[in-house]
Enzyme design. Structure first.
Site, PDB file in Angstrom:
ATOM      1  N   ASP A 161      11.355  -7.256 -11.653  1.00  0.00           N
ATOM      2  CA  ASP A 161      11.793  -8.495 -12.321  1.00  0.00           C
ATOM      3  C   ASP A 161      13.166  -8.929 -11.812  1.00  0.00           C
ATOM      4  OD1 ASP A 161       9.590  -8.888 -13.939  1.00  0.00           O
ATOM      5  OD2 ASP A 161      10.375  -7.613 -15.545  1.00  0.00           O
TER       6      ASP A 161
ATOM      7  N   LYS B 238       7.299  -2.536 -21.383  1.00  0.00           N
ATOM      8  CA  LYS B 238       8.184  -2.266 -20.234  1.00  0.00           C
ATOM      9  C   LYS B 238       9.196  -1.143 -20.494  1.00  0.00           C
ATOM     10  CE  LYS B 238       7.869  -6.838 -18.179  1.00  0.00           C
ATOM     11  NZ  LYS B 238       8.569  -8.026 -17.712  1.00  0.00           N
TER      12      LYS B 238
END
Ligand code: ATR
Length: 378
Positions: A210, A174
């Site tokens: 997220d 990420k």
């Protein structure tokens, strides 16, 4: 006290009762089969009528509405929503097969838009089942794969070369993925992590869902503004969630095993840091576990002592396997409102779906698919 069968008469009586119930089940099964056959016949007839009208036979919005109606009805039955979803998915897909003309065949892999989750490892990811269900429920012509990728830079070149339309980025890429992306949205830049990539004709755009996923899941149970939030963890997930909490006006305290990482994140988010040993002195309305503690196979682990919990707290866990972590079980037992990891996972996935396709995400279907897949995995 229960009486155990003493004599032959008792045993015969029990055997007869068992037979009686089995006969009821056999008769019901025959009825169910007939009902399903009637349903298929109606589906076939609808297909014929639509063909005469020169209308498109398959209507995914209709399938969506059927599920919504059934979820409402299921409140009055013994059937769990996931069990209902599994049963009716099979029935609806049988109806689809009987109804659909060859010209409306489902996603032709040569035509479909291709997406993937890129991670290392990635075999256990639930993104493929979740996104495939969303594609099919909305009639979007897409396929979604899981690709195990040790080198994210090479993988993104491949993504462009193969004209994949987008990707979910997961552990451990990420942060590393950011240097290979052409344009990163402002929020992902601040979070310093990207979990979603969209390929716009060879130009890669990155964002982070997220944060949205966590805040949406939490907001279903509580207001965040002006609440005291204690978050355990200081990794990538904690960073995204912490950013969302601060943006929503929550007062944040970070608790982390390694103090250096914890205080650094606290500094970045304008939050407080406390070591785990001081956790009992904290005033807390919302508690979030943003560590991997309690994740399968370490189901017995909990990130903080039980005595910290209070029934007025809302307790959230980002771990979704198991669905009910030991922390969430403790919290439920004393009466706390809880938010499980599947809620966050589904909301972040729904945002990805909308970002890629421009369509409204079938959130409930995505959630049921994930819950059913988790149930199947035991
Ligand atoms: P992610 O990107 O998924 O958040 P990560 O960056 O590896 O993963 O972060 C994991 C977090 O869980 C960290 O805050 C880690 O604490 P440390 O900073 O001390 O490493 C926390 N964590 C993982 N295992 C833990 C354990 N057994 N006890 C306490 N904290 C743990």
């Amino acid at each position: 006290m229960k009486r155990s069968p003493q004599n032959k008469e008792d045993l015969k009586d029990l055997a007869a009762k068992l037979d009686e119930q089995r006969n009821i089940i056999d008769a019901i099964d025959a009825d169910i089969l007939q009902l399903i056959d009637r349903r298929l016949l109606a589906a076939q007839e609808i297909g014929r009528i639509k063909k005469r009208q020169h209308a498109r036979v398959l209507d995914n919005q209709r399938e969506l509405r059927i599920f919504q109606k059934l979820f409402g009805l299921s409140e009055h039955t013994r059937l769990s929503k996931t069990a209902l979803y599994k049963i009716f998915s099979a029935i609806i897909s049988a109806s689809r097969v009987i109804q659909k003309p060859a010209s409306e065949a489902s996603a032709d892999p040569r035509e479909a838009e291709i997406y993937a989750v890129l991670g290392h490892p990635v075999a256990h990811s639930l993104s493929p089942v979740m996104h495939s269900a969303a594609f099919s429920a909305t009639g979007y012509d897409g396929v979604y794969l899981a690709v195990n990728v040790p080198d994210i830079g090479v993988a993104l070149s491949g993504l462009k070369a193969l004209n994949f339309k987008g990707a979910s980025i997961t552990i451990p890429h990420k942060i590393a993925v950011m240097e290979f992306i052409d344009e990163i949205d402002a929020q992902a830049e601040k979070i310093q992590a990207v979990n979603t990539v969209k390929n716009n004709d060879g130009r890669l755009f990155g964002c982070n869902t997220d944060c949205f996923g966590a805040i949406s899941a939490l907001s279903e149970k509580t207001v965040i503004k002006d609440k005291e939030v204690t978050m355990l963890g200081a990794g990538g997930a904690a960073r995204a969630i912490g950013f969302g909490i601060r943006a929503a006006g929550g007062r944040l305290t970070i608790v982390n095993r390694s103090p250096q990482k914890g205080s650094q994140l606290a500094g970045d988010l304008d939050a407080d840091f406390r070591p785990l040993a001081e956790v009992n002195k904290l005033d807390c309305h919302i508690l979030i576990n943003a560590t991997s503690v309690g994740m399968f196979p370490d189901n017995d682990h909990v990130p903080l002592p039980q005595k910290f919990l209070d029934k007025k707290m809302v307790v959230m866990d980002i771990v979704y396997n198991p669905l009910k972590t030991k922390l969430l079980k403790w919290a439920e037992t004393i009466g706390c409102a809880t938010v499980d990891g599947v809620s966050m996972f589904v909301h972040q996935g729904a945002k990805q779906f909308e970002f890629w396709t421009g369509r409204k995400a079938p959130v409930e279907i995505m959630k049921m698919t994930v819950l059913a897949a988790l149930e199947e995995r035991g």
